[in-house]
Design a protein around this motif. Sequence first.
Motif, PDB file in Angstrom:
ATOM      1  N   MET A   1      -2.699  -5.370  -3.639  1.00 14.26           N
ATOM      2  CA  MET A   1      -1.683  -4.445  -4.076  1.00 14.26           C
ATOM      3  C   MET A   1      -0.563  -5.190  -4.790  1.00 14.26           C
ATOM      4  O   MET A   1      -0.179  -6.273  -4.389  1.00 14.26           O
ATOM      5  CB  MET A   1      -1.073  -3.701  -2.877  1.00 14.26           C
ATOM      6  CG  MET A   1      -2.094  -2.939  -2.076  1.00 14.26           C
ATOM      7  SD  MET A   1      -2.778  -1.555  -3.006  1.00 14.26           S
ATOM      8  CE  MET A   1      -3.974  -0.974  -1.856  1.00 14.26           C
ATOM      9  N   ASP A   3       3.485  -4.848  -6.762  1.00 13.00           N
ATOM     10  CA  ASP A   3       4.673  -4.028  -6.746  1.00 13.00           C
ATOM     11  C   ASP A   3       4.679  -3.133  -7.964  1.00 13.00           C
ATOM     12  O   ASP A   3       3.767  -3.111  -8.769  1.00 13.00           O
ATOM     13  CB  ASP A   3       5.939  -4.887  -6.660  1.00 13.00           C
ATOM     14  CG  ASP A   3       6.082  -5.816  -7.851  1.00 13.00           C
ATOM     15  OD1 ASP A   3       5.560  -5.463  -8.925  1.00 13.00           O
ATOM     16  OD2 ASP A   3       6.719  -6.874  -7.718  1.00 13.00           O
ATOM     17  N   ASP A   4       5.778  -2.347  -8.115  1.00 12.35           N
ATOM     18  CA  ASP A   4       5.801  -1.327  -9.148  1.00 12.35           C
ATOM     19  C   ASP A   4       6.143  -1.857 -10.522  1.00 12.35           C
ATOM     20  O   ASP A   4       6.092  -1.120 -11.501  1.00 12.35           O
ATOM     21  CB  ASP A   4       6.816  -0.226  -8.775  1.00 12.35           C
ATOM     22  CG  ASP A   4       6.411   0.471  -7.497  1.00 12.35           C
ATOM     23  OD1 ASP A   4       5.212   0.575  -7.278  1.00 12.35           O
ATOM     24  OD2 ASP A   4       7.301   0.888  -6.743  1.00 12.35           O
ATOM     25  N   ARG A  12      -2.465   2.040 -13.943  1.00  8.00           N
ATOM     26  CA  ARG A  12      -2.223   2.017 -12.494  1.00  8.00           C
ATOM     27  C   ARG A  12      -3.067   3.101 -11.832  1.00  8.00           C
ATOM     28  O   ARG A  12      -3.106   4.231 -12.310  1.00  8.00           O
ATOM     29  CB  ARG A  12      -0.738   2.260 -12.207  1.00  8.00           C
ATOM     30  CG  ARG A  12       0.180   1.188 -12.749  1.00  8.00           C
ATOM     31  CD  ARG A  12       1.615   1.710 -12.905  1.00  8.00           C
ATOM     32  NE  ARG A  12       2.113   2.342 -11.702  1.00  8.00           N
ATOM     33  CZ  ARG A  12       2.685   1.694 -10.685  1.00  8.00           C
ATOM     34  NH1 ARG A  12       2.830   0.374 -10.756  1.00  8.00           N
ATOM     35  NH2 ARG A  12       3.127   2.328  -9.627  1.00  8.00           N
ATOM     36  N   VAL A  14      -4.624   4.957  -8.019  1.00  2.00           N
ATOM     37  CA  VAL A  14      -4.571   5.133  -6.571  1.00  2.00           C
ATOM     38  C   VAL A  14      -5.872   5.769  -6.102  1.00  2.00           C
ATOM     39  O   VAL A  14      -6.562   6.451  -6.870  1.00  2.00           O
ATOM     40  CB  VAL A  14      -3.374   6.012  -6.118  1.00  2.00           C
ATOM     41  CG1 VAL A  14      -2.054   5.369  -6.486  1.00  2.00           C
ATOM     42  CG2 VAL A  14      -3.475   7.417  -6.691  1.00  2.00           C
ATOM     43  N   SER A  27     -11.890   0.106  -2.581  1.00  2.00           N
ATOM     44  CA  SER A  27     -10.887  -0.936  -2.848  1.00  2.00           C
ATOM     45  C   SER A  27     -11.536  -2.289  -3.085  1.00  2.00           C
ATOM     46  O   SER A  27     -11.140  -3.037  -3.979  1.00  2.00           O
ATOM     47  CB  SER A  27      -9.901  -1.036  -1.675  1.00  2.00           C
ATOM     48  OG  SER A  27      -9.225   0.175  -1.469  1.00  2.00           O
ATOM     49  N   VAL A  40      -2.882   0.289  -7.079  1.00  2.00           N
ATOM     50  CA  VAL A  40      -1.548   0.084  -6.505  1.00  2.00           C
ATOM     51  C   VAL A  40      -1.399   0.601  -5.079  1.00  2.00           C
ATOM     52  O   VAL A  40      -0.597   0.076  -4.310  1.00  2.00           O
ATOM     53  CB  VAL A  40      -0.447   0.706  -7.406  1.00  2.00           C
ATOM     54  CG1 VAL A  40      -0.359  -0.042  -8.719  1.00  2.00           C
ATOM     55  CG2 VAL A  40      -0.692   2.190  -7.652  1.00  2.00           C
ATOM     56  N   GLN A  41      -2.158   1.652  -4.720  1.00  2.00           N
ATOM     57  CA  GLN A  41      -2.053   2.195  -3.364  1.00  2.00           C
ATOM     58  C   GLN A  41      -3.333   2.921  -2.987  1.00  2.00           C
ATOM     59  O   GLN A  41      -4.088   3.372  -3.856  1.00  2.00           O
ATOM     60  CB  GLN A  41      -0.885   3.193  -3.254  1.00  2.00           C
ATOM     61  CG  GLN A  41       0.505   2.585  -3.296  1.00  2.00           C
ATOM     62  CD  GLN A  41       0.845   1.816  -2.023  1.00  2.00           C
ATOM     63  OE1 GLN A  41       0.181   1.974  -0.996  1.00  2.00           O
ATOM     64  NE2 GLN A  41       1.859   0.973  -2.090  1.00  2.00           N
ATOM     65  N   PHE A  43      -4.490   6.090  -0.069  1.00  2.00           N
ATOM     66  CA  PHE A  43      -3.932   7.087   0.841  1.00  2.00           C
ATOM     67  C   PHE A  43      -5.050   7.808   1.562  1.00  2.00           C
ATOM     68  O   PHE A  43      -6.170   7.911   1.060  1.00  2.00           O
ATOM     69  CB  PHE A  43      -3.097   8.112   0.063  1.00  2.00           C
ATOM     70  CG  PHE A  43      -1.955   7.521  -0.708  1.00  2.00           C
ATOM     71  CD1 PHE A  43      -0.750   7.223  -0.086  1.00  2.00           C
ATOM     72  CD2 PHE A  43      -2.090   7.255  -2.066  1.00  2.00           C
ATOM     73  CE1 PHE A  43       0.303   6.675  -0.798  1.00  2.00           C
ATOM     74  CE2 PHE A  43      -1.047   6.711  -2.786  1.00  2.00           C
ATOM     75  CZ  PHE A  43       0.158   6.414  -2.152  1.00  2.00           C
ATOM     76  N   GLU A  48       0.404  12.552   1.459  1.00  2.00           N
ATOM     77  CA  GLU A  48       0.942  11.189   1.348  1.00  2.00           C
ATOM     78  C   GLU A  48       0.996  10.762  -0.116  1.00  2.00           C
ATOM     79  O   GLU A  48       1.984  10.178  -0.573  1.00  2.00           O
ATOM     80  CB  GLU A  48       0.046  10.201   2.105  1.00  2.00           C
ATOM     81  CG  GLU A  48       0.266  10.136   3.598  1.00  2.00           C
ATOM     82  CD  GLU A  48      -0.549   9.008   4.213  1.00  2.00           C
ATOM     83  OE1 GLU A  48      -1.288   8.311   3.472  1.00  2.00           O
ATOM     84  OE2 GLU A  48      -0.451   8.816   5.430  1.00  2.00           O
ATOM     85  N   TYR A  52       4.256   9.821  -2.896  1.00  2.00           N
ATOM     86  CA  TYR A  52       4.354   8.538  -3.600  1.00  2.00           C
ATOM     87  C   TYR A  52       4.400   8.756  -5.109  1.00  2.00           C
ATOM     88  O   TYR A  52       5.226   8.171  -5.816  1.00  2.00           O
ATOM     89  CB  TYR A  52       3.153   7.667  -3.240  1.00  2.00           C
ATOM     90  CG  TYR A  52       3.059   6.378  -4.034  1.00  2.00           C
ATOM     91  CD1 TYR A  52       3.755   5.241  -3.625  1.00  2.00           C
ATOM     92  CD2 TYR A  52       2.288   6.300  -5.190  1.00  2.00           C
ATOM     93  CE1 TYR A  52       3.684   4.061  -4.351  1.00  2.00           C
ATOM     94  CE2 TYR A  52       2.209   5.130  -5.920  1.00  2.00           C
ATOM     95  CZ  TYR A  52       2.904   4.010  -5.501  1.00  2.00           C
ATOM     96  OH  TYR A  52       2.840   2.846  -6.235  1.00  2.00           O
ATOM     97  N   HIS A  56       6.522   7.334  -8.251  1.00  2.00           N
ATOM     98  CA  HIS A  56       5.839   6.221  -8.906  1.00  2.00           C
ATOM     99  C   HIS A  56       4.715   6.762  -9.794  1.00  2.00           C
ATOM    100  O   HIS A  56       3.651   7.106  -9.289  1.00  2.00           O
ATOM    101  CB  HIS A  56       5.254   5.261  -7.872  1.00  2.00           C
ATOM    102  CG  HIS A  56       6.237   4.814  -6.838  1.00  2.00           C
ATOM    103  ND1 HIS A  56       6.504   5.557  -5.703  1.00  2.00           N
ATOM    104  CD2 HIS A  56       7.025   3.721  -6.780  1.00  2.00           C
ATOM    105  CE1 HIS A  56       7.405   4.926  -4.980  1.00  2.00           C
ATOM    106  NE2 HIS A  56       7.744   3.821  -5.605  1.00  2.00           N
TER     107      HIS A  56
END
Length: 264
Positions: A1, A3-4, A12, A14, A27, A40-41, A43, A48, A52, A56
Amino acid sequence: MEDDSMNATVCRAVIIDDETWIREGLSEHINWELLGIELVQVFQDGLEAIRYMEEHPVDILLSDIRMPNMTGLELVARLRELEKESRLLSNTKVIFLSGYGDFKYAQEALRLGAVDYLLKPSDVEEIEVALQKAKMLCTNEAAAPDKSTQDQKVAEEPSSYLIKKALQMMSARFTEDLHLNQIADELFVTSNYLSRLFRQETGKSFSDYLSQLRIEKACELLGSSNLKIYQIGESVGYPNPRYFSEWFQKQKGMSPGDYRSKHA
Protein backbone atom coordinates in the motif's frame (compact mmCIF):
# COMPACT_ATOMS: atom_id res chain seq x y z
CA MET A 1 0.00 0.00 0.00
CA GLU A 2 1.14 3.51 -0.77
CA ASP A 3 0.15 6.87 0.67
CA ASP A 4 -2.14 9.24 -1.19
CA SER A 5 0.61 11.29 -2.85
CA MET A 6 0.62 9.36 -6.11
CA ASN A 7 2.00 10.27 -9.51
CA ALA A 8 -0.92 11.56 -11.58
CA THR A 9 -0.08 9.16 -14.41
CA VAL A 10 -0.53 6.07 -12.22
CA CYS A 11 -4.04 4.65 -11.91
CA ARG A 12 -5.19 4.09 -8.32
CA ALA A 13 -7.27 1.01 -7.56
CA VAL A 14 -9.19 -0.47 -4.65
CA ILE A 15 -10.57 -3.96 -4.02
CA ILE A 16 -13.86 -4.64 -2.24
CA ASP A 17 -14.90 -8.17 -1.26
CA ASP A 18 -16.32 -9.58 1.95
CA GLU A 19 -14.29 -12.79 1.65
CA THR A 20 -10.80 -12.49 3.12
CA TRP A 21 -9.20 -15.13 0.89
CA ILE A 22 -10.43 -13.35 -2.23
CA ARG A 23 -9.15 -9.97 -1.05
CA GLU A 24 -5.78 -11.49 -0.25
CA GLY A 25 -5.65 -13.47 -3.49
CA LEU A 26 -6.40 -10.45 -5.66
CA SER A 27 -3.90 -8.33 -3.74
CA GLU A 28 -1.08 -10.84 -3.97
CA HIS A 29 -1.50 -12.63 -7.29
CA ILE A 30 -2.32 -9.79 -9.68
CA ASN A 31 0.81 -8.14 -11.04
CA TRP A 32 -0.23 -4.59 -10.18
CA GLU A 33 3.21 -3.12 -10.81
CA LEU A 34 3.44 -4.59 -14.30
CA LEU A 35 -0.04 -3.27 -15.11
CA GLY A 36 0.96 0.20 -13.96
CA ILE A 37 -1.83 0.26 -11.39
CA GLU A 38 -1.35 1.18 -7.74
CA LEU A 39 -3.47 -0.85 -5.32
CA VAL A 40 -4.12 1.68 -2.57
CA GLN A 41 -6.68 -0.04 -0.32
CA VAL A 42 -8.77 -3.17 0.18
CA PHE A 43 -12.18 -3.21 1.88
CA GLN A 44 -14.60 -5.85 3.12
CA ASP A 45 -17.80 -3.97 2.29
CA GLY A 46 -19.11 -1.12 0.20
CA LEU A 47 -19.82 1.21 3.10
CA GLU A 48 -16.18 1.21 4.19
CA ALA A 49 -15.12 1.83 0.62
CA ILE A 50 -17.47 4.74 -0.11
CA ARG A 51 -16.33 6.55 3.01
CA TYR A 52 -12.75 6.28 1.82
CA MET A 53 -13.51 7.18 -1.79
CA GLU A 54 -15.45 10.31 -0.83
CA GLU A 55 -12.14 11.70 0.40
CA HIS A 56 -9.64 9.87 -1.82
CA PRO A 57 -10.39 9.73 -5.58
CA VAL A 58 -9.90 6.29 -7.09
CA ASP A 59 -9.48 5.41 -10.77
CA ILE A 60 -10.35 1.70 -10.76
CA LEU A 61 -12.72 -0.26 -8.55
CA LEU A 62 -12.63 -4.08 -8.46
CA SER A 63 -15.67 -5.11 -6.47
CA ASP A 64 -17.88 -8.00 -5.48
CA ILE A 65 -21.65 -7.58 -5.94
CA ARG A 66 -23.20 -9.05 -2.80
CA MET A 67 -21.67 -7.73 0.42
CA PRO A 68 -22.97 -6.70 3.84
CA ASN A 69 -23.96 -3.08 4.61
CA MET A 70 -23.75 -1.87 1.01
CA THR A 71 -23.71 -3.96 -2.17
CA GLY A 72 -21.31 -3.34 -5.01
CA LEU A 73 -24.17 -2.04 -7.16
CA GLU A 74 -25.32 0.35 -4.43
CA LEU A 75 -21.75 1.54 -3.99
CA VAL A 76 -21.27 2.33 -7.67
CA ALA A 77 -24.68 4.02 -7.88
CA ARG A 78 -23.54 6.28 -5.01
CA LEU A 79 -20.24 6.95 -6.77
CA ARG A 80 -22.07 8.00 -9.93
CA GLU A 81 -24.22 10.38 -7.87
CA LEU A 82 -21.12 11.96 -6.35
CA GLU A 83 -19.52 12.29 -9.78
CA LYS A 84 -22.67 13.88 -11.18
CA GLU A 85 -22.68 16.36 -8.30
CA SER A 86 -19.01 17.09 -9.12
CA ARG A 87 -18.04 16.05 -5.61
CA LEU A 88 -15.65 13.51 -7.14
CA LEU A 89 -13.31 14.59 -9.91
CA SER A 90 -12.48 11.10 -11.15
CA ASN A 91 -14.72 8.92 -13.32
CA THR A 92 -14.10 5.61 -11.60
CA LYS A 93 -13.78 2.57 -13.86
CA VAL A 94 -15.64 -0.37 -12.35
CA ILE A 95 -15.01 -4.10 -12.73
CA PHE A 96 -17.49 -6.39 -10.99
CA LEU A 97 -16.30 -9.81 -9.86
CA SER A 98 -19.28 -11.85 -8.73
CA GLY A 99 -20.32 -15.40 -8.01
CA TYR A 100 -23.81 -14.69 -9.26
CA GLY A 101 -24.47 -15.51 -12.91
CA ASP A 102 -27.90 -13.87 -13.11
CA PHE A 103 -27.65 -11.36 -15.94
CA LYS A 104 -30.00 -9.02 -14.04
CA TYR A 105 -26.95 -8.08 -11.99
CA ALA A 106 -24.94 -7.54 -15.15
CA GLN A 107 -27.76 -5.45 -16.64
CA GLU A 108 -27.59 -3.08 -13.67
CA ALA A 109 -23.80 -3.10 -13.92
CA LEU A 110 -24.13 -2.00 -17.54
CA ARG A 111 -26.43 0.84 -16.58
CA LEU A 112 -23.81 2.02 -14.12
CA GLY A 113 -21.12 1.97 -16.81
CA ALA A 114 -19.10 -1.05 -15.69
CA VAL A 115 -16.00 -1.87 -17.74
CA ASP A 116 -16.51 -5.60 -17.20
CA TYR A 117 -18.50 -8.16 -15.22
CA LEU A 118 -16.54 -11.31 -14.41
CA LEU A 119 -17.93 -14.43 -12.81
CA LYS A 120 -16.10 -16.17 -9.98
CA PRO A 121 -13.95 -18.09 -10.23
CA SER A 122 -12.05 -15.98 -12.79
CA ASP A 123 -8.41 -16.67 -13.51
CA VAL A 124 -5.77 -14.03 -12.90
CA GLU A 125 -5.19 -13.48 -16.63
CA GLU A 126 -8.85 -12.66 -17.23
CA ILE A 127 -8.91 -10.18 -14.37
CA GLU A 128 -5.68 -8.57 -15.55
CA VAL A 129 -7.14 -8.11 -19.06
CA ALA A 130 -10.12 -6.28 -17.54
CA LEU A 131 -7.80 -4.17 -15.40
CA GLN A 132 -5.67 -3.31 -18.42
CA LYS A 133 -8.79 -2.19 -20.27
CA ALA A 134 -9.78 0.00 -17.32
CA LYS A 135 -6.28 1.45 -17.16
CA MET A 136 -6.35 2.24 -20.87
CA LEU A 137 -9.60 4.15 -20.42
CA CYS A 138 -8.10 6.10 -17.52
CA THR A 139 -4.98 6.91 -19.53
CA ASN A 140 -6.97 8.01 -22.58
CA GLU A 141 -9.11 10.32 -20.49
CA ALA A 142 -6.06 11.80 -18.80
CA ALA A 143 -4.57 12.55 -22.24
CA ALA A 144 -7.83 14.14 -23.60
CA PRO A 145 -9.94 15.24 -20.65
CA ASP A 146 -12.61 16.93 -22.76
CA LYS A 147 -15.94 16.21 -21.06
CA SER A 148 -17.76 15.32 -24.26
CA THR A 149 -15.05 12.77 -25.06
CA GLN A 150 -15.34 11.27 -21.59
CA ASP A 151 -19.12 11.05 -21.83
CA GLN A 152 -18.81 9.32 -25.20
CA LYS A 153 -16.38 6.72 -23.83
CA VAL A 154 -18.55 6.00 -20.80
CA ALA A 155 -21.51 5.51 -23.12
CA GLU A 156 -19.54 3.13 -25.34
CA GLU A 157 -18.47 0.77 -22.58
CA PRO A 158 -21.85 -0.82 -21.76
CA SER A 159 -22.51 -1.37 -25.48
CA SER A 160 -19.19 -3.17 -25.92
CA TYR A 161 -19.87 -5.29 -22.86
CA LEU A 162 -23.33 -6.30 -24.11
CA ILE A 163 -21.96 -7.42 -27.48
CA LYS A 164 -19.11 -9.24 -25.76
CA LYS A 165 -21.68 -11.31 -23.86
CA ALA A 166 -23.73 -11.90 -27.03
CA LEU A 167 -20.63 -13.17 -28.86
CA GLN A 168 -19.77 -15.48 -25.97
CA MET A 169 -23.28 -16.93 -26.05
CA MET A 170 -23.14 -17.39 -29.83
CA SER A 171 -19.76 -19.11 -29.68
CA ALA A 172 -21.05 -21.54 -27.07
CA ARG A 173 -24.39 -22.25 -28.77
CA PHE A 174 -23.98 -21.80 -32.53
CA THR A 175 -24.76 -25.49 -33.05
CA GLU A 176 -28.30 -24.90 -31.75
CA ASP A 177 -31.28 -23.48 -33.63
CA LEU A 178 -30.23 -20.03 -32.45
CA HIS A 179 -32.04 -16.77 -33.17
CA LEU A 180 -31.40 -13.12 -32.41
CA ASN A 181 -34.54 -12.78 -30.29
CA GLN A 182 -33.37 -15.60 -27.99
CA ILE A 183 -30.08 -13.83 -27.28
CA ALA A 184 -31.87 -10.49 -26.87
CA ASP A 185 -34.34 -11.99 -24.37
CA GLU A 186 -31.53 -13.46 -22.28
CA LEU A 187 -29.68 -10.14 -22.29
CA PHE A 188 -32.84 -8.21 -21.33
CA VAL A 189 -32.81 -5.98 -24.41
CA THR A 190 -35.04 -5.72 -27.48
CA SER A 191 -34.21 -7.56 -30.69
CA ASN A 192 -34.09 -4.32 -32.67
CA TYR A 193 -31.66 -2.73 -30.22
CA LEU A 194 -29.37 -5.76 -30.16
CA SER A 195 -29.46 -6.06 -33.95
CA ARG A 196 -28.47 -2.42 -34.42
CA LEU A 197 -25.79 -2.59 -31.73
CA PHE A 198 -24.42 -5.86 -33.10
CA ARG A 199 -23.87 -4.38 -36.55
CA GLN A 200 -22.30 -1.23 -35.10
CA GLU A 201 -19.85 -3.18 -32.92
CA THR A 202 -18.94 -6.07 -35.25
CA GLY A 203 -19.60 -4.70 -38.72
CA LYS A 204 -21.77 -7.76 -39.43
CA SER A 205 -25.38 -8.69 -38.97
CA PHE A 206 -26.27 -11.31 -36.36
CA SER A 207 -27.13 -13.87 -39.05
CA ASP A 208 -23.91 -13.22 -41.00
CA TYR A 209 -21.79 -13.63 -37.88
CA LEU A 210 -23.65 -16.83 -36.96
CA SER A 211 -23.09 -18.17 -40.48
CA GLN A 212 -19.39 -17.38 -40.16
CA LEU A 213 -19.12 -19.39 -36.94
CA ARG A 214 -20.95 -22.30 -38.52
CA ILE A 215 -19.06 -22.34 -41.80
CA GLU A 216 -15.72 -22.28 -39.99
CA LYS A 217 -16.75 -25.27 -37.89
CA ALA A 218 -18.21 -27.12 -40.88
CA CYS A 219 -15.00 -26.64 -42.86
CA GLU A 220 -12.93 -27.84 -39.92
CA LEU A 221 -15.03 -31.01 -39.57
CA LEU A 222 -15.07 -31.71 -43.30
CA GLY A 223 -11.30 -31.52 -43.43
CA SER A 224 -10.42 -33.36 -40.25
CA SER A 225 -13.22 -35.77 -39.29
CA ASN A 226 -14.83 -38.92 -40.66
CA LEU A 227 -18.35 -37.70 -39.87
CA LYS A 228 -20.86 -38.07 -42.66
CA ILE A 229 -21.87 -34.82 -44.34
CA TYR A 230 -25.39 -34.88 -42.88
CA GLN A 231 -23.88 -35.37 -39.41
CA ILE A 232 -21.67 -32.34 -39.90
CA GLY A 233 -24.72 -30.36 -40.96
CA GLU A 234 -26.52 -31.38 -37.79
CA SER A 235 -23.48 -30.48 -35.67
CA VAL A 236 -23.43 -26.89 -36.94
CA GLY A 237 -27.14 -26.23 -36.62
CA TYR A 238 -28.53 -27.47 -39.97
CA PRO A 239 -30.34 -30.79 -39.44
CA ASN A 240 -31.84 -30.70 -42.96
CA PRO A 241 -29.14 -32.25 -45.24
CA ARG A 242 -30.40 -30.56 -48.41
CA TYR A 243 -30.54 -27.15 -46.77
CA PHE A 244 -27.06 -27.64 -45.32
CA SER A 245 -25.63 -28.51 -48.75
CA GLU A 246 -27.31 -25.52 -50.40
CA TRP A 247 -26.16 -23.20 -47.63
CA PHE A 248 -22.58 -24.53 -47.80
CA GLN A 249 -22.52 -24.16 -51.60
CA LYS A 250 -23.61 -20.54 -51.24
CA GLN A 251 -21.00 -19.82 -48.58
CA LYS A 252 -17.98 -21.55 -50.15
CA GLY A 253 -18.82 -21.85 -53.85
CA MET A 254 -18.63 -25.64 -53.76
CA SER A 255 -20.54 -28.55 -52.25
CA PRO A 256 -19.55 -30.05 -48.89
CA GLY A 257 -18.38 -33.20 -50.72
CA ASP A 258 -16.15 -31.23 -53.08
CA TYR A 259 -14.71 -29.27 -50.17
CA ARG A 260 -13.89 -32.50 -48.35
CA SER A 261 -12.21 -33.98 -51.43
CA LYS A 262 -10.08 -30.86 -51.79
CA HIS A 263 -9.10 -30.41 -48.13
CA ALA A 264 -9.22 -33.85 -46.49
